[in-house]
Design an enzyme around this catalytic site. Structure first.
Site, PDB file in Angstrom:
ATOM      1  N   ASN A  35       8.699   4.210   2.158  1.00 18.40           N
ATOM      2  CA  ASN A  35       7.361   5.048   2.555  1.00 18.40           C
ATOM      3  C   ASN A  35       7.655   6.301   2.944  1.00 18.40           C
ATOM      4  OD1 ASN A  35       5.501   2.719   1.968  1.00 18.40           O
ATOM      5  ND2 ASN A  35       6.266   1.703   3.775  1.00 18.40           N
ATOM      6  N   CYS A  42       5.169  -2.939  -3.504  1.00 18.33           N
ATOM      7  CA  CYS A  42       4.873  -3.377  -2.233  1.00 18.33           C
ATOM      8  C   CYS A  42       4.193  -4.604  -2.106  1.00 18.33           C
ATOM      9  CB  CYS A  42       4.099  -2.157  -1.724  1.00 18.33           C
ATOM     10  SG  CYS A  42       3.446  -2.424  -0.077  1.00 18.33           S
ATOM     11  N   HIS A  43       4.689  -5.457  -1.179  1.00 22.03           N
ATOM     12  CA  HIS A  43       4.042  -6.604  -1.109  1.00 22.03           C
ATOM     13  C   HIS A  43       2.835  -6.671  -0.146  1.00 22.03           C
ATOM     14  CE1 HIS A  43       7.001  -7.137   2.740  1.00 22.03           C
ATOM     15  NE2 HIS A  43       6.084  -6.165   2.780  1.00 22.03           N
ATOM     16  N   HIS A  57      -1.138   0.564   0.701  1.00 21.68           N
ATOM     17  CA  HIS A  57      -1.354   0.185   2.418  1.00 21.68           C
ATOM     18  C   HIS A  57      -2.753   0.425   2.491  1.00 21.68           C
ATOM     19  CE1 HIS A  57       3.017   0.848   3.636  1.00 21.68           C
ATOM     20  NE2 HIS A  57       2.965  -0.060   3.010  1.00 21.68           N
TER      21      HIS A  57
END
Lengths: 464, 464, 464, 464
Positions: C157, C179-180, C215
């Site tokens: 990130n 990304c999880h 995000h």
């Protein structure tokens, strides 16, 4: 703003003229510069024919002496010598010789494909672009190194391909392409006023909205001193579509291949609702070959003629002879203005005159709706102090736009082909030219092979 | 083209004036029409305050008699009565009353959010748009029915939202939004020439490239008589950024809330490299509230003041009294030109004068690179016979463009909210306003509820 | 295609791991690789902390011996040593140290701006990007030289900024960002089915349409085994918006800063009609600071906590100790799968398993309507043999889209700032962050100066 | 997701079949529905030939009884009767009769223009579109009124024009166009594996990236079980370009006009680097007529034949006779699957099976880079519960893209022509068809007049 006194005279300009050995355009520029008030400086003439550039320097300086113009001409042996620190760059070259041009124009005739000019699109335009764009890469690189802030005015054909190459190689370039063909259509509008209304009009009194690709531009809206000309154009087309119209005193197209009686322009108006705004001999080449150029007779029925390269060769001989007389002082350049706008543009860019609107060739940043970004298109622009901003022109009628988009796609594909020297892609562009849509694949292949072979000297780094 | 004699005088025009009872703009138009050569006809005044429109008809006709102008004024009781067959439509209304405006402007102060005008963006702009756009729907529909070919000039704020609504409802409309705020920045450029160079310049001698959204426009390039002004602006900003600059003879912003000393303009120049080109009291509202408008003191430190609605109320009282005097002949309208360009535009659109370049508000068709298509943006345009074509303006510097894009997105979302009367979406637009970026969610909700309640009479068909 | 036997096993792969000294992600990858059937080869670990990479090589090789996995781990002293000929490149670095991160996250608290993570957007995200992107330039250049055909998977990130930098520097790169966080939202959908319907569902049984920026992604459409979940989500939001929902057995967010009770997700659903699809601690940072992060209490009222860097420092100490035990064999890595999809993606890209759909971060080529081309966006993509193709996701609701567009514009401006090391532009991006919309200009300046000074070691070639 | 148990069976579906009297497609659907597990309900057959629809209802219900399928067939006398409440709408009509088709296909032969199918582009495609699109307007309006949420699957040609019309008239429609021609190219890839590698592959084991316009699509990337097929295709083209390839057991194209030996596909591969992915008889029609279709011999040299309408008439006679036998029970429908994907799509849209990737025709929302927004293009899409999302396909090689763009522009111009019933614009589209690029203007005019006259019954409201 007519009465504004603009900034002081400027007498230390440098103009680089690439192709400065020309026997025609160069003399016209000299005349217009000699007549221009308020500017002066140096004109650096560069040409691969150094002797020609030298001869033109003589002619130019002779003219300055005679007229008192504050312009000095000098021949430069190298491209970068001419470009160094130039405020303006004028490019007007003949890519190759008449031998290559003869092949471009006449080889396709064996396949029933005639060309009235052969320098923009169609087989001649494609082959000419293949030869020219590598030269333009060199020029663009040299400009980036030597005079990146200079304004560049291109006159060479194929116009759209050449201007596109300048921007591809040096995206920060300040270049436009200029062409007087739209002026011809504007003169025709004046003729219409004369013939149908008995009114004497001047081109500069017209407002016209211009949109297209160079040599294939149209006018979709025109007014004269506030008078909407839609109805006038419709009546003129009605009266003259079938016969064409030759202005009084104009040579017939059968005698002078640069003239025509406007039937193609009027046919475009009849079919698409907008007036063709380039010479008919140019416009015709953008459509499928059988429409206007399936034979010399077909062209003649549309009241325009073909320009054989033999004509150009004879004409050049005359001009060469004249160059000798001009250089030696046996003959003098007349001083009537050429009607070109180059010097007017230079003065506006310098801020010596107020901004004005005219048509130019620029990458599409949205000014021509419906056409791809980055394609070189011809619309109006507003030219003022160090600034040329395209004016939004709207979109063409759907039927015409489909043809125009095809030319833009070909233009962009040709740009890619030239960047990669990809002869395979150039062949596919060739096959996609409207002029060649009636040829079989073996004929397309044979014609491409013949015409590229005839210009092979200039295609050495192309891969086929 | 300065010397061109354009088409004949036109004396049978119809101008519809929506908001024709105005005590201010309407009188300015009357003065400019009275001074305009070559045009005449009828001005149909429509206002929901019919008496005001009637009074203005008296004033206008009195002026015509006095000046010999060939304009007849009449009050119309219905919108469509005024619009029927109009060649031009002028819209300049006050949406709601000062009671609603007082809420728009002052209610947010309880949350630390001050507004110097409150009519374009921010909480005041959003609530005003909610109230105004349904009115503009009605106007656009009436124009489509009654005078679809007429040119429409809007002066009402929020400018961008209003013009956007006209195009949303009637996409074929020929409408522009006009605003004199850019002129103020051009006058400042003239001041710069005076102060730093001792040169007296006229606004009309400048070339400026204009790009932005109304009341938040910038100039990224300027020249005067061919002289590039970049260096001048830089020096001026250097000298006056800290203190501001008040032209000699101008009232101080502490006395007259319509004046300012240009610190916001210069701060934009310092941060973004381009000169703010609207009044500082407008520009400041487009940024996060704590920057320039966190308090009255904060504003004062940036050399501009707030315009309290109480001031407007007092001012209106004066103007009402004056209206009586003008109608009765006790007082006469002075005849100095207003400096507005409306009549100049009308004459160019009629073809009575040559085309010219000025800044207007239009849907983005590409003229403002980087902004969404269809958002109403302010750039230069070329105005000529029945034609207004935007001029490509390029893009703003990245840092400023990010702020501007946000305003454009809000504008488009507000347009959608108004079309659907979707109060939930309007609330989210409200929350996304830069001016309100420091408020908590409960405060945002409370402020929105208060301000919409205060204008509830005009929001009857909105769903929340 | 479930039953298709795909191509043969592949045992000569090279995976380069940039940041291979990590005490966390690296071990997870080792576990997933050890469990992966059909693939083997070499993992080259590169880290500026060479000792850490060396220790991880020991740990990896120990695991291979134990599990019989055909993977060899080696530490590489140079970036290019690791990248040479890599089939896959994994990037997961910590840009700077916890000292810089502490400043990123906590310095803004002095101005009332709290951050729950501080690694994506807001003040922490901007400063972290300024530090990180120059490192990514180096990585992208090395990939272009050393393994231009390799697939690159980024985990670092700020995700969008990092992936954007890779594509800016090497446009031909085959990179995605993984990304999880979306998985967490999918798990919540399974929880909803459990709580409201008593059904046990698996994440892999869901179909979700994903669109956003990393995000800050949302799900606008979900189904489970063909059952449309719209109604379910609405009921769940109705029931739990006010209180949040903590799954049985999950630690409370007050104890574990990585947990939360989903109120932010549900608030987004309530306001915009789409479900937030990242952890609440991430989502909250994308909105104006006073909404969810005006204070620690404000965050707590939204049922999530802040992650103090002191927590991370303690956690790292634990992991360092564990690294020693793992390297020496005192402790062994457990072999449960991590839930990450990296190895699954690798196998599909190799053609060892059928193509599948998952969410990834890629430049916008149109998959996220309404967002600018080239911005890094997160949507579904179809991953198959040497191919990752984004799936069209449509557009977000207008109110949310306006916020998202702002983040995309900031992302693109930050990319330009990093390319030019333009600290002035970076400051303007900082000022345009939603989290900072409530700060005065002096505060913005002071905070920017403080936070850039605290990371000055990494900003040596930036110009301010 | 192979093992996921999806939602419960659904037995109350309504499928409307427009063109339900068909003797071919309708029977195929019946077979596939009879074989489909987990779904049942009603099929409403609508046809302007009501008797044919009634006969098909008999055939369908007979099949249900025999197989125990839970489908009931009923003939509906009105379009809206069939559409009311439909979950799915299948459209497969013959626009006009074989008399009109005979003119479409064969009239151009008098001008040297041969057509192998004549239903998509070229003179036949344009005239067929003029006849068909007004019918599709009626259908789209009826769907908007009667079943706006139903999924619509179109099989009628011209595919792109028909799907485009549905979206133009009812922008909220949930419609796709489906065509099996890509499957044929995928079968050829399996053949290549068999012939060159001795491997037996299944179509469903392939991953292919598909991009183009229906009947003119290409595959630019293919793999089988993870094996990249680029090399295989190149070797196959090398070996078979000159001769073509006929799979063992396949009838020769000289006997069965629906077969071909793939020379056109391979020629596209050789020239453009991508494999043609429709039947050769379709592909050939998209290029200038002299390339593959200048004569029947020309076609034969490219190993495909023309499909004379006389063949279709004989074939229909056979099928009519068979319809009688099927209705009376003398003959029974065989139950082998058709290979079409319609039922598979229906089940995935219902959520009964996991999402899957296949090629469909949809408006371009960016999935086919380089082509205009809104043009109907054919690419992969991901089909899952109530959702069809196009997958980004990238762009075609520049040379091919230029041809494809031309078809897209013609498609959009034809859409406009149909909307306005503008025969003048339709004529220009006709003139811009690649197949007709070799015709003179008088020939174009004569051919257009002839072919429109032959279908005049269907063009009553067109203006010429």
């Amino acid at each position: 703003m007519g009465g504004v006194v603009m900034s002081e005279n400027i007498h230390d300009l440098t103009i680089a003229y690439i192709g400065g050995g020309s026997r025609g355009w160069a003399w016209g520029l000299m005349r217009d510069l000699a007549a221009a008030e308020g500017i002066g400086g140096t004109v650096a003439l560069y040409d691969i024919d150094q002797a020609a550039a030298g001869q033109n320097a003589l002619i130019g300086n002779r003219l300055s002496r005679k007229t008192g113009a504050s312009w000095t001409y000098r021949a430069e042996a190298s491209l970068e010598g001419a470009l160094g620190g130039a405020d303006f760059v004028i490019i007007s070259i003949l890519p190759g010789t008449f031998a290559e041009m003869a092949s471009d124009v006449h080889a396709p005739e064996a396949y029933g494909v005639y060309q009235s000019v052969g320098d923009s699109v169609g087989p001649g335009g494609v082959i000419r672009a293949m030869r020219t764009l590598p030269m333009y890469e060199v020029i663009a690189q040299a400009i980036e190194r030597s005079c990146p802030d200079g304004w560049v005015i291109n006159y060479t054909n194929p116009m759209a391909a050449c201007v596109g190459c300048l921007y591809r190689v040096f995206p920060g370039i300040k270049a436009i392409g200029c062409c007087h063909e739209v002026f011809g259509a504007q003169h025709l509008l004046c003729e219409m006023l004369d013939v149908l209304e008995g009114v004497r009009a001047e081109r500069c009194e017209l407002e016209t909205n211009v949109l297209g690709v160079n040599h294939y531009t149209v006018i979709d809206r025109a007014s004269w001193r506030g008078l909407d000309l839609s109805g006038l154009i419709a009546r003129f087309a009605e009266r003259y579509w079938a016969t064409g119209y030759t202005p009084p005193g104009q040579e017939d197209y059968r005698e002078n291949p640069f003239t025509y009686a406007h039937r193609v322009k009027l046919d475009m108006y009849k079919r698409y609702g907008v007036l063709g705004a380039a010479g008919d001999r140019h416009l015709a080449e953008f459509f499928p070959n059988p429409w206007y150029l399936g034979s010399a007779e077909n062209a003649a029925s549309w009241t325009f003629g073909l320009t054989p390269v033999s004509w150009r060769i004879r004409d050049l001989e005359d001009r060469l002879a004249r160059a000798g007389r001009l250089a030696s002082g046996q003959e003098e350049l007349d001083l009537t203005p050429t009607g070109e706008e180059g010097v007017k543009q230079i003065k506006a860019l310098l801020g010596l005159t107020p901004g004005f609107v005219t048509n130019v060739n620029l990458p599409n940043s949205g000014q021509f709706a419906g056409m791809p970004g980055g394609a070189i298109v011809e619309t109006n622009a507003y030219i003022s102090k160090d600034s040329i901003k395209p004016i939004f022109s709207g979109s063409q009628p759907a039927a015409l736009a489909a043809v125009t988009r095809r030319h833009c796609e070909n233009q962009l594909a040709m740009s890619q082909a030239a960047a990669l020297r990809d002869g395979k892609l150039a062949f596919e562009v060739f096959c996609n030219e409207p002029a060649l849509g009636g040829l079989s694949m073996p004929d397309l292949r044979a014609l491409f092979d013949t015409t590229t072979k005839n210009t092979a000297e200039y295609l050495k780094d192309w891969k086929f």
